[in-house]
Motif scaffolding. Structure first.
Motif, short mmCIF file in Angstrom:
data_model
loop_
_atom_site.label_atom_id
_atom_site.label_comp_id
_atom_site.label_asym_id
_atom_site.label_seq_id
_atom_site.Cartn_x
_atom_site.Cartn_y
_atom_site.Cartn_z
N ARG A 1 0.98 -1.27 -0.39
CA ARG A 1 0.16 -0.10 0.00
C ARG A 1 0.80 1.20 -0.07
O ARG A 1 0.06 2.30 -0.51
CB ARG A 1 -1.19 -0.01 1.39
N HIS A 2 2.18 1.24 0.63
CA HIS A 2 2.82 2.08 0.39
C HIS A 2 3.42 3.01 -0.74
O HIS A 2 4.29 4.40 -1.28
CB HIS A 2 4.04 2.17 1.68
N ARG A 3 4.22 1.32 -1.44
CA ARG A 3 4.66 1.71 -2.67
C ARG A 3 3.99 1.49 -3.32
O ARG A 3 4.37 2.58 -4.82
CB ARG A 3 5.77 0.82 -2.68
N LEU A 4 2.44 1.58 -3.48
CA LEU A 4 1.82 1.57 -4.94
C LEU A 4 0.87 2.85 -5.41
O LEU A 4 0.05 3.39 -3.83
CB LEU A 4 0.43 0.39 -5.33
N PRO A 5 0.66 3.57 -5.73
CA PRO A 5 -1.03 4.26 -5.96
C PRO A 5 -1.74 4.04 -5.92
O PRO A 5 -2.13 2.43 -5.37
CB PRO A 5 -0.74 4.99 -7.21
N ARG A 6 -2.39 4.97 -4.94
CA ARG A 6 -3.76 4.60 -4.06
C ARG A 6 -4.20 3.51 -5.82
O ARG A 6 -5.50 2.87 -5.54
CB ARG A 6 -4.72 5.62 -4.13
N SER A 7 -4.62 4.40 -6.78
CA SER A 7 -5.55 3.34 -7.77
C SER A 7 -5.27 2.21 -7.92
O SER A 7 -6.14 1.24 -8.08
CB SER A 7 -5.56 4.56 -9.19
N ILE A 8 -4.36 1.74 -8.03
CA ILE A 8 -3.70 0.70 -8.06
C ILE A 8 -3.95 -0.59 -7.05
O ILE A 8 -4.16 -0.93 -6.95
CB ILE A 8 -2.16 1.00 -8.43
N PHE A 9 -3.25 0.01 -6.17
CA PHE A 9 -3.70 -0.82 -4.69
C PHE A 9 -5.08 -1.08 -4.67
O PHE A 9 -5.48 -1.74 -4.20
CB PHE A 9 -3.14 0.36 -3.32
N ASP A 10 -6.04 -0.10 -4.35
CA ASP A 10 -7.27 -0.31 -4.48
C ASP A 10 -7.57 -1.26 -5.71
O ASP A 10 -9.00 -1.91 -5.43
CB ASP A 10 -8.04 1.05 -4.52
N PHE A 11 -7.35 -1.05 -6.49
CA PHE A 11 -7.90 -2.39 -7.73
C PHE A 11 -7.65 -3.91 -7.19
O PHE A 11 -8.07 -4.29 -7.19
CB PHE A 11 -7.41 -1.84 -8.68
N ASP B 1 -12.82 1.47 -8.04
CA ASP B 1 -12.38 1.92 -8.77
C ASP B 1 -12.86 3.33 -10.16
O ASP B 1 -12.08 4.50 -10.56
CB ASP B 1 -12.33 0.79 -9.92
N PHE B 2 -13.79 3.50 -9.61
CA PHE B 2 -14.97 4.48 -10.56
C PHE B 2 -14.10 5.63 -9.81
O PHE B 2 -13.80 6.99 -10.41
CB PHE B 2 -16.66 3.96 -10.29
N HIS B 3 -14.31 5.55 -8.14
CA HIS B 3 -13.49 7.22 -7.39
C HIS B 3 -12.38 7.51 -8.18
O HIS B 3 -12.00 8.63 -8.51
CB HIS B 3 -13.65 6.68 -5.42
#
Length: 397
Positions: free
Chosen positions: A25-35, A178-180
């Motif tokens: 979670r720390h190293r990934l952008p939020r959109s990628i981690f949330d996916f 993903d939408f957000h």
């Protein structure tokens, strides 16, 4: 209440799957981690998959010789180093380059199968070349039938041991994270997510240097979506909602090796799959990513096991984060489990080292659970070891 430990700063400092999750979670952008991390709608099924394990408690046997306890098991008449397999997870290279290959090699080193998703970011041929282990190919059922059959033929020619047909995805689920985040497939950079990428320079520099990863096994298939908000889900729009029992029978007739059907939660469907000649069933709700409100997989497992009555192996996925989770699934009748987010978090946190770490953690925890439960092998994990947790009824005031 257990306090949340600090985020580890390296794979070596991770001692649990949750540690690997926090590092990813720390190293990934939020959109990628949330996916990777998210589920459908209210994410109630995502949460219930985990909660179901907590509703069971272990009642260990005492005074059993477990000095030589072994994690070894078997599936399809072949040995397993652990009663586990790495399940299919798509878009892995968005988290770490060559992640599919890292996971395939880690699985082989632990003596367990690796399942390549049809939405994986390494090709069927590349995975077959990179790994000497047992390989399964998971095929989503596509509207483009010619393309679907060509993928299956490629897996056959590459010598994959088993074909996994996912049947719980006639349409894509509504994944609101993903939408957000304006996450879509194929992936695209938008004004909103560009700022988040800027906060993760290492990840972003790799993207700029090596380009956006592609779904290697879907090259040539039209996947583009105008935007993530213009369809129910950008993931799933190419899948065929008309796929039915007759079409599955055709797959059975044309695929020459083991056929695994993934996405079952009912006994009547399980009995019908036995009659169809399938070789294994995976009790799955797609990790809570499609139908929100679906039954937790551990809760669905006993009905499927009873319906199958030992005529074929029953596997389970969904919510597995600990070795004790694996033990509880086996005690309820599963032959083995599929790992999804657990190994995904590992490889996303640290590439090859993270993939190995995730499996090392689960192996250590599972062996320790066997010994503490008085079971010298996975075959010793039986239903009498489980107690359903008592929940006091609410009293009216």
């Amino acid at each position: 209440m257990r306090s949340c430990p600090p985020r580890p700063f390296s794979v070596a400092a991770c001692y649990s799957i949750d540690d690997l999750r926090r590092l990813a979670r720390h190293r990934l952008p939020r959109s990628i981690f949330d996916f990777y991390d998210g589920g459908a709608e209210d994410e109630s099924t995502l949460q219930e998959n985990r909660a179901a394990f907590g509703r069971h408690r272990l009642a260990p046997r005492a005074l059993v010789d477990v000095a030589a306890a072994s994690t070894a098991a078997s599936l399809f008449g072949q040995p397993l180093g652990l009663p586990m397999a790495v399940g299919p997870t798509g878009a892995l290279a968005f988290g770490w380059r060559d992640a599919d290959l890292h996971l395939a090699r880690a699985a082989a080193s632990h003596g367990i199968p690796f399942t390549l998703s049809s939405s994986g970011t390494a090709s069927i041929e590349a995975v077959a070349k990179a790994s000497s282990g047992r390989l399964w190919f998971q095929a989503y059922v596509l509207r483009n039938r010619d393309f679907f059959w060509k993928m299956i033929e490629r897996a056959d020619h590459a010598g994959f041991e088993a074909l996994v047909i996912t049947v719980d995805l006639p349409v894509g689920g509504k994944r609101e994270r993903d939408f957000h985040n304006q996450f879509s497939v194929p992936f695209r950079i938008t004004r909103r997510n560009a700022l988040d990428f800027a906060r993760h320079p290492r990840w972003t520099l790799d993207l700029l240097r090596r380009g956006i990863p592609v779904f290697e096994n879907l090259r040539g298939l039209e996947l583009a979506a105008l935007s993530a908000t213009e369809i129910a889900s950008s993931v799933g729009r190419s899948y065929d909602p008309a796929f039915d029992w007759d079409r599955l029978a055709e797959v059975r007739a044309r695929w020459p090796r083991k056929l695994i059907v993934k996405g079952i939660s009912r006994g009547d469907d399980a009995r019908r799959l036995v009659g169809l000649g399938c070789d294994a069933i995976v009790v799955s709700n797609h990790g809570g990513r499609q139908l929100d409100g679906a039954v937790a997989t551990l809760d669905a497992l006993p009905e499927v096991v009873q319906a199958v009555a030992g005529r074929l192996p029953v596997l389970l996925d969904g919510g597995i984060r600990r070795g004790t989770d694996v033990a509880k699934a086996l005690a309820l009748g599963a032959t083995a489990v599929l790992l999804g987010r657990a190994t995904l978090f590992g490889v996303a946190a640290g590439g090859a080292a993270g993939a190995m770490k995730a499996l090392d953690i689960l192996r250590d925890e599972f062996l320790r659970t066997l010994q503490l439960c008085g079971a010298a092998s996975p075959q010793g994990l039986t239903a009498d070891l489980l107690r359903h947790r008592f929940t006091p009824k609410e009293t009216s005031t």
